[in-house]
Write an enzyme that holds these catalytic residues in place. Structure first.
Site, mmCIF file in Angstrom:
data_model
loop_
_atom_site.group_PDB
_atom_site.id
_atom_site.type_symbol
_atom_site.label_atom_id
_atom_site.label_comp_id
_atom_site.label_asym_id
_atom_site.label_seq_id
_atom_site.Cartn_x
_atom_site.Cartn_y
_atom_site.Cartn_z
ATOM 1 N N GLY A 239 -15.085 -41.522 -21.639
ATOM 2 C CA GLY A 239 -15.288 -41.844 -22.925
ATOM 3 C C GLY A 239 -15.245 -43.496 -23.105
ATOM 4 N N GLU A 276 -11.671 -39.404 -15.752
ATOM 5 C CA GLU A 276 -13.046 -39.072 -15.183
ATOM 6 C C GLU A 276 -13.886 -39.751 -15.879
ATOM 7 O OE1 GLU A 276 -13.054 -34.853 -15.358
ATOM 8 O OE2 GLU A 276 -13.525 -34.736 -17.483
ATOM 9 N N GLY A 278 -17.571 -42.215 -16.602
ATOM 10 C CA GLY A 278 -18.905 -42.156 -15.953
ATOM 11 C C GLY A 278 -19.448 -43.573 -16.418
ATOM 12 N N ARG A 279 -19.733 -43.871 -18.034
ATOM 13 C CA ARG A 279 -20.312 -44.812 -18.523
ATOM 14 C C ARG A 279 -19.494 -46.271 -17.914
ATOM 15 N NH1 ARG A 279 -23.527 -45.118 -22.621
ATOM 16 N NH2 ARG A 279 -22.829 -43.184 -23.351
ATOM 17 N N CYS A 350 -47.258 -44.050 -26.937
ATOM 18 C CA CYS A 350 -48.294 -44.088 -28.257
ATOM 19 C C CYS A 350 -47.296 -43.501 -29.352
ATOM 20 C CB CYS A 350 -49.417 -43.338 -28.045
ATOM 21 S SG CYS A 350 -50.345 -43.820 -26.578
ATOM 22 N N TYR A 379 -26.504 -43.669 -18.028
ATOM 23 C CA TYR A 379 -27.378 -42.812 -18.886
ATOM 24 C C TYR A 379 -28.714 -43.669 -19.216
ATOM 25 C CZ TYR A 379 -22.749 -40.468 -19.390
ATOM 26 O OH TYR A 379 -21.563 -39.979 -19.268
HETATM 27 C C1 PLP Z 1 -19.764 -37.052 -19.878
HETATM 28 C C2 PLP Z 1 -18.309 -36.673 -19.506
HETATM 29 C C3 PLP Z 1 -17.466 -37.557 -18.660
HETATM 30 C C4 PLP Z 1 -17.811 -39.013 -18.814
HETATM 31 O O1 PLP Z 1 -17.916 -39.784 -19.973
HETATM 32 P P1 PLP Z 1 -18.130 -41.053 -19.813
HETATM 33 O O2 PLP Z 1 -18.355 -41.252 -21.464
HETATM 34 O O3 PLP Z 1 -19.455 -41.297 -19.244
HETATM 35 O O4 PLP Z 1 -16.923 -41.901 -19.284
HETATM 36 C C5 PLP Z 1 -16.216 -37.082 -18.362
HETATM 37 N N1 PLP Z 1 -15.907 -35.908 -18.654
HETATM 38 C C6 PLP Z 1 -16.526 -34.974 -19.158
HETATM 39 C C7 PLP Z 1 -16.120 -33.456 -19.192
HETATM 40 C C8 PLP Z 1 -17.838 -35.297 -19.758
HETATM 41 O O5 PLP Z 1 -18.663 -34.404 -20.138
#
Ligand code: PLP
Length: 420
Positions: A239, A276, A278-279, A350, A379
């Site tokens: 997050g 954990e 991601g972004r 379009c 993403y």
């Molecule tokens: C999507 C997600 C993440 C990663 O979130 P980011 O905002 O990309 O860091 C981590 N844990 C869970 C359970 C998620 O669904």
């Protein structure tokens, strides 16, 4: 704003050499793999002792991205059978966990037989299904319970997954029942709790307070277990936000880690904390590069109609922001002499929703020039509706090293990877 982002030379040369082999105006993603590895190493280096960093692969699950991130993080977080397949194909096997709502029985079974480290369990129903599957495999399975905790109202962000009604996790009010259900399941063992409460957190102080609120709850959550001493892990999710509008002002990750370290050091029995992410791991390595097909003025507003669009890069439309745009003119000398004006950058679809960025000031833009949209590594392509209007999928170019553009290209069609 876009002036704050500089495109590394090895990416510029990869763009130039890719363009030479394009028979049509280009739209392609470029990924800076050395920069991705460096981001992972920097994030890992900032962690307090004992705190772990996993990569949530849903942010970008291309094979080259996973292969680059896996060696520098502690493990992977997955949420589907497809993601299990991708993670297991990784060249550096790492521990992995399975989370997410709506897990299929087949995915849970597949995960167990392929050596999942732990499941993040989202509901009481899932506890029962997981127990049945573990029993059928005669397997003892570690699990974490995902909690939807009550959160202080001021800690919210744009995309909330906790502290409110959501399909994710188990309400704190039902947590005691869920812990009892796991304790009573002979093939499951409770090892910790998981909270992933929000995305797009751009304020380090607020995230600090969010983590502090979890740590305050930790002794109480843990005490619910029959054997609290076995409950040692606190997964605090991801997050961490990316500042798309002011690329030079990014989240203070080292600051967050330092504050977390101090808090953990002050605790009597601190949990083993795991992120954990991601972004914040993969966003910075990606560039979406599109070619200007047409320029026009409508009711006073200038439009650059470009190859590609939101069906390949849905992120700005999904977030409702105006993505930064860097102008790469074909003829830089002529461009400097050209008119400076505001342009709205759109794609080929379009629909009036196909807008990548509104009212960007640029000088001397001409048909055939390229526009680069940075911060496109998370993403981006993978959340996009690439088949809409039957346009071909964009090429993805994975730039491996900073000297020679040893690249790996993937045509949108999966599995069609060929080294160039
Ligand atoms: C999507 C997600 C993440 C990663 O979130 P980011 O905002 O990309 O860091 C981590 N844990 C869970 C359970 C998620 O669904």
């Amino acid at each position: 704003m876009a002036e704050c982002v500089t495109i590394p030379n090895h990416i510029l040369s990869a763009i130039a050499s890719h363009r030479q082999v394009c028979s049509e105006p280009m739209a392609a993603f470029f990924y800076d793999l050395p920069a991705l590895a460096a981001q992972g190493r920097a994030m890992k280096a900032a962690l307090p002792a004992g705190v772990e960093l996993y990569y949530a692969i849903k942010a970008n699950s291309e094979a080259a991205i996973i292969d680059t991130v896996a060696p520098v993080v502690d493990g992977l977080e997955l949420s589907s059978g497809g993601e299990i397949t991708r993670a297991c194909a990784c060249s550096t096997p790492r521990p992995w966990v399975l989370s997410g709502p709506g897990k299929l029985d087949t995915d849970m079974r597949e995960a167990m037989t392929r050596g999942v480290e732990a499941f993040h369990v989202e509901s009481l129903g899932e506890v029962a299904r997981l127990q049945a599957i573990a029993a059928s495999l005669d397997h003892l399975q570690p699990v974490l319970l995902r909690i939807n905790p009550a959160l202080p109202a001021d800690l919210s962000s744009r995309l909330r997954m906790a502290g409110t009604a959501t399909p994710f996790g188990i309400d704190e009010a039902h947590l005691a029942d869920a812990v009892r259900a796991v304790d009573d399941a002979p093939n499951l063992t409770l090892v910790g709790f998981h909270v992933h409460a929000m995305s797009h957190q751009t304020c380090e102080r607020r995230h600090q307070r969010l983590l502090a609120s979890y740590l305050e709850c930790w002794p109480r959550w843990r005490a619910l277990a029959h054997q609290p001493e076995r409950v040692t892990q606190l997964n605090v999710g991801g997050g961490i936000g990316v500042n798309y509008l002011q690329p030079s002002a990014q989240f203070d990750w080292p600051g967050l880690c330092e504050a977390l370290g101090e808090r953990l050091a002050a605790m009597h029995e601190p949990p083993r904390v795991r992120f954990e992410i991601g972004r914040f791991l993969s966003a910075f390595c990606g560039y979406y590069v599109i070619e200007v097909l047409d320029t026009k003025v409508s009711h006073g507003e200038g439009f650059l109609v470009c190859r590609g669009g939101t069906h390949q890069f849905r992120l700005p439309a999904a977030q409702g922001h105006d993505h930064p745009v860097i102008h790469l003119p074909c003829d830089p000398e002529r461009a400097i002499e050209g008119e400076r004006r505001s342009w709205t950058v759109v794609g080929q679809l379009c629909t009036p929703k196909d807008v990548l960025s509104r009212r960007q000031e640029m000088t001397g833009v001409a048909v055939g020039d390229l526009l680069v949209l940075p911060l496109a590594g998370a993403y981006g392509y993978n959340i996009s509706h690439a088949d809409f209007l039957c346009h071909p999928r964009p090429e993805q170019v994975f730039v491996r090293d900073s000297h020679e553009s040893r690249e790996l290209k993937t045509r949108g069609q999966r599995h069609a990877e060929t080294a160039s």
